[in-house]
Motif scaffolding. Structure first.
Motif, mmCIF file in Angstrom:
data_model
loop_
_atom_site.group_PDB
_atom_site.id
_atom_site.type_symbol
_atom_site.label_atom_id
_atom_site.label_comp_id
_atom_site.label_asym_id
_atom_site.label_seq_id
_atom_site.Cartn_x
_atom_site.Cartn_y
_atom_site.Cartn_z
ATOM 1 N N GLN A 71 5.753 0.086 -17.355
ATOM 2 C CA GLN A 71 5.495 -0.339 -18.721
ATOM 3 C C GLN A 71 5.468 -1.864 -18.839
ATOM 4 O O GLN A 71 4.825 -2.395 -19.736
ATOM 5 N N CYS A 72 6.140 -2.552 -17.951
ATOM 6 C CA CYS A 72 6.129 -4.018 -17.939
ATOM 7 C C CYS A 72 5.303 -4.569 -16.774
ATOM 8 O O CYS A 72 4.605 -5.560 -16.927
ATOM 9 N N HIS A 73 5.410 -3.932 -15.623
ATOM 10 C CA HIS A 73 4.798 -4.462 -14.400
ATOM 11 C C HIS A 73 3.462 -3.827 -14.053
ATOM 12 O O HIS A 73 2.838 -4.228 -13.076
ATOM 13 N N GLY A 74 3.011 -2.854 -14.815
ATOM 14 C CA GLY A 74 1.738 -2.202 -14.544
ATOM 15 C C GLY A 74 1.875 -1.110 -13.501
ATOM 16 O O GLY A 74 2.949 -0.846 -12.979
ATOM 17 N N THR A 75 0.746 -0.486 -13.212
ATOM 18 C CA THR A 75 0.697 0.576 -12.213
ATOM 19 C C THR A 75 0.221 -0.028 -10.896
ATOM 20 O O THR A 75 0.021 -1.239 -10.801
ATOM 21 N N PHE A 76 -0.025 0.799 -9.912
ATOM 22 C CA PHE A 76 -0.467 0.278 -8.616
ATOM 23 C C PHE A 76 -1.838 -0.370 -8.707
ATOM 24 O O PHE A 76 -2.146 -1.274 -7.954
ATOM 25 N N GLU A 77 -2.653 0.084 -9.647
ATOM 26 C CA GLU A 77 -3.993 -0.487 -9.804
ATOM 27 C C GLU A 77 -3.958 -1.876 -10.446
ATOM 28 O O GLU A 77 -4.813 -2.703 -10.182
ATOM 29 N N ASN A 78 -2.981 -2.142 -11.302
ATOM 30 C CA ASN A 78 -2.926 -3.438 -11.993
ATOM 31 C C ASN A 78 -1.528 -4.036 -11.929
ATOM 32 O O ASN A 78 -1.088 -4.689 -12.861
ATOM 33 N N PHE A 79 -0.842 -3.846 -10.818
ATOM 34 C CA PHE A 79 0.534 -4.322 -10.631
ATOM 35 C C PHE A 79 0.619 -5.833 -10.787
ATOM 36 O O PHE A 79 -0.241 -6.581 -10.333
ATOM 37 N N ARG A 80 1.678 -6.276 -11.447
ATOM 38 C CA ARG A 80 1.965 -7.706 -11.568
ATOM 39 C C ARG A 80 3.477 -7.904 -11.486
ATOM 40 O O ARG A 80 4.243 -7.191 -12.123
ATOM 41 N N VAL A 81 3.894 -8.859 -10.685
ATOM 42 C CA VAL A 81 5.311 -9.164 -10.544
ATOM 43 C C VAL A 81 5.831 -9.720 -11.863
ATOM 44 O O VAL A 81 6.904 -9.353 -12.330
ATOM 45 N N GLU A 124 0.838 -1.208 0.000
ATOM 46 C CA GLU A 124 0.000 0.000 0.000
ATOM 47 C C GLU A 124 0.868 1.251 0.000
ATOM 48 O O GLU A 124 1.820 1.358 0.760
ATOM 49 N N LEU A 125 0.556 2.170 -0.900
ATOM 50 C CA LEU A 125 1.257 3.449 -0.975
ATOM 51 C C LEU A 125 0.233 4.578 -0.944
ATOM 52 O O LEU A 125 -0.875 4.427 -1.442
ATOM 53 N N SER A 126 0.633 5.702 -0.378
ATOM 54 C CA SER A 126 -0.252 6.864 -0.373
ATOM 55 C C SER A 126 -0.344 7.422 -1.788
ATOM 56 O O SER A 126 0.473 7.090 -2.652
ATOM 57 N N LYS A 127 -1.315 8.281 -2.036
ATOM 58 C CA LYS A 127 -1.448 8.907 -3.363
ATOM 59 C C LYS A 127 -0.166 9.652 -3.716
ATOM 60 O O LYS A 127 0.279 9.623 -4.856
ATOM 61 N N GLN A 128 0.425 10.332 -2.756
ATOM 62 C CA GLN A 128 1.658 11.081 -2.995
ATOM 63 C C GLN A 128 2.806 10.132 -3.354
ATOM 64 O O GLN A 128 3.578 10.400 -4.266
#
Length: 131
Positions: free
Chosen positions: A84-94, A45-49
């Motif tokens: 670009q490879c791992h996605g953003t925080f909303e769709n993160f994938r290892v 979990e990360l803050s918006k900032q």
């Protein structure tokens, strides 16, 4: 005497623990037991900032070996960013998918075995061919 020292530095310890907790939370992908079903990895979990901070800034400390491999690779030199490879925080994938690689390497994927992910032939983050 010993109790006085512990009491004296307890506040400092608590402050350091809180300050370092973001670095301590993410220790890399968990390795499930062989019989366990694959676990979907999520980013801590990360803050918006904090989400505006470049991944490489934290990963230089949190996962220095991976960061160094990426930084010295062709992708790092070409400024290809983690998302670009791992996605953003909303769709993160290892583990990126072949479609993630195809965004830039569609022609190469046509030449590669269709039943293997890219990292079976290339070392992740360095992207050198495995021998």
């Amino acid at each position: 005497m010993k109790e006085n020292i512990i009491g004296k530095y307890r506040g400092l310890f608590v402050v350091l623990l809180i300050a370092l907790s973001p670095c301590l939370v993410w220790s890399g992908p968990a390795k499930p037991a062989k019989s366990a079903a694959p676990v979907k990895q999520v980013h801590p979990e990360l803050s918006k900032q904090e989400q505006y901070i470049d991944c490489a800034q934290c990963h230089a400390e949190a996962t220095p070996k991976v960061h160094e491999e990426w930084f010295a690779s062709r992708h790092g030199l070409a400024m290809v960013k983690c998302y670009q490879c791992h996605g953003t925080f909303e769709n993160f994938r290892v583990t990126p998918t072949r479609q993630d690689c195809a965004a830039c390497h569609e022609n190469m994927l046509k030449k590669c075995p269709q039943d293997k992910p890219c990292w079976q032939c290339h070392v992740p983050h360095t992207f050198k061919a495995k021998k």
